[in-house]
Scaffold this active site. Structure first.
Site, short mmCIF file in Angstrom:
data_model
loop_
_atom_site.label_atom_id
_atom_site.label_comp_id
_atom_site.label_asym_id
_atom_site.label_seq_id
_atom_site.Cartn_x
_atom_site.Cartn_y
_atom_site.Cartn_z
N ASP A 146 -4.64 -5.23 -10.00
CA ASP A 146 -3.61 -4.21 -10.19
C ASP A 146 -3.23 -4.04 -11.66
O ASP A 146 -3.04 -2.92 -12.14
CB ASP A 146 -2.37 -4.56 -9.38
N GLY A 186 6.01 6.93 -3.78
CA GLY A 186 4.75 6.51 -4.35
C GLY A 186 3.57 7.42 -4.08
O GLY A 186 2.61 7.42 -4.85
N ALA A 209 -0.02 12.38 -3.88
CA ALA A 209 -1.11 11.60 -3.28
C ALA A 209 -2.37 11.80 -4.11
O ALA A 209 -2.67 12.91 -4.55
CB ALA A 209 -1.34 12.03 -1.84
N THR A 248 -3.33 -10.85 -5.15
CA THR A 248 -4.02 -11.34 -3.96
C THR A 248 -5.12 -10.37 -3.55
O THR A 248 -5.10 -9.19 -3.89
CB THR A 248 -3.05 -11.55 -2.79
N GLU A 297 0.82 -1.22 0.00
CA GLU A 297 0.00 0.00 0.00
C GLU A 297 0.85 1.26 0.00
O GLU A 297 0.56 2.23 0.72
CB GLU A 297 -0.96 0.01 1.21
N LYS A 319 1.71 -9.03 -13.59
CA LYS A 319 1.45 -9.16 -12.16
C LYS A 319 1.54 -10.65 -11.84
O LYS A 319 0.61 -11.41 -12.12
CB LYS A 319 0.05 -8.63 -11.81
N GLY A 342 1.96 2.53 -3.22
CA GLY A 342 1.85 3.15 -4.53
C GLY A 342 2.53 2.44 -5.68
O GLY A 342 2.72 3.03 -6.74
#
Length: 228
Positions: A47, A168, A199, A38, A12, A34, A14
């Site tokens: 993703d 990220g 962000a 999961t 988590e 990828k 980025g």
């Protein structure tokens, strides 16, 4: 860099958005691999699909395995009774994609040394088979220097090249530690700062994301951002 592995100092932070930005800025035929997705059920948006959404439909996406629980790949595979992904499978898939694309981005799960099988194989093992550089995605705030230094040390111990580090998710109003980390992260990583993503970048409209991606990245990643 025909094949570039994208890993991180944790989860988590980025990685997927950074992968999408590099894909958008590359200007060539791009594939994103990828190895193990999961925490996503069959048919749900993963993703790799998110990279395609943000970077453009011309990006090729490939998953090797999908496990429903949001756990480390080895644990997730074991708990649902599915086969794990092995390093040689990751390497074989990336090499095949490289024959048809200018750039293959291999996005890992979690951090560099998260286990992919019960024998302890990691994304680093796949990177060694590929002899591919590993782009390191790091968090912006307090605590990131230690995790970045540890990950960079693990890369060097395995003889893996790290072209640089990317932040990220940079908050709009960074605190003192975060502002200092912009200067200190390259020292911790032993590699240059190659990008800073704001962000919320992943919440932009895809057209806006693609238009701005190059401004977040250094020229080494296809961008135009000047880095100190």
């Amino acid at each position: 860099m025909t094949i570039l592995v994208v890993s991180g100092t944790g989860t988590e932070i980025g990685k997927t958005i950074v992968t999408a930005a590099v894909a958008a800025a590359s200007g060539g035929r791009v594939a994103v691999l990828k190895p193990a997705q999961t925490g996503v059920a069959p048919g749900e948006h993963g993703d790799a699909a998110e990279v395609v959404r943000l970077a453009g439909g011309e990006v090729t996406a490939l998953e090797l395995a999908r496990y429903p629980e949001p756990l480390a790949p080895a644990t997730a595979a074991r708990r649902c009774g599915l086969a794990p992904v092995r390093p040689h499978e990751i390497a074989d898939a990336a090499q095949k994609l490289a024959t048809e694309h200018d750039l293959v981005l291999v996005e890992g799960a979690g951090g560099l040394l998260v286990r992919y099988d019960d024998e302890g194989a990691t994304l680093a093992d796949a990177a060694r088979l590929l002899e591919a550089p590993v782009l390191l995605v790091a968090a912006a705030g307090l605590g990131t220097l230690n995790s970045t230094a540890l990950t960079a040390e693990a890369l060097r111990a395995r003889g893996l090249a790290c072209p640089g580090v990317v932040i990220g998710s940079m908050p709009a109003e960074p605190d003192l530690a975060t502002r200092c980390n912009v200067e200190d992260l390259p020292v911790a990583a032993g590699a240059p700062l190659l990008g800073v993503l704001p962000a919320g970048a992943g919440s932009l409209r895809p057209a806006d994301f693609r238009a701005r991606a190059a401004s977040w990245l250094a020229p080494e990643l296809g961008g135009v951002r000047g880095m100190r």
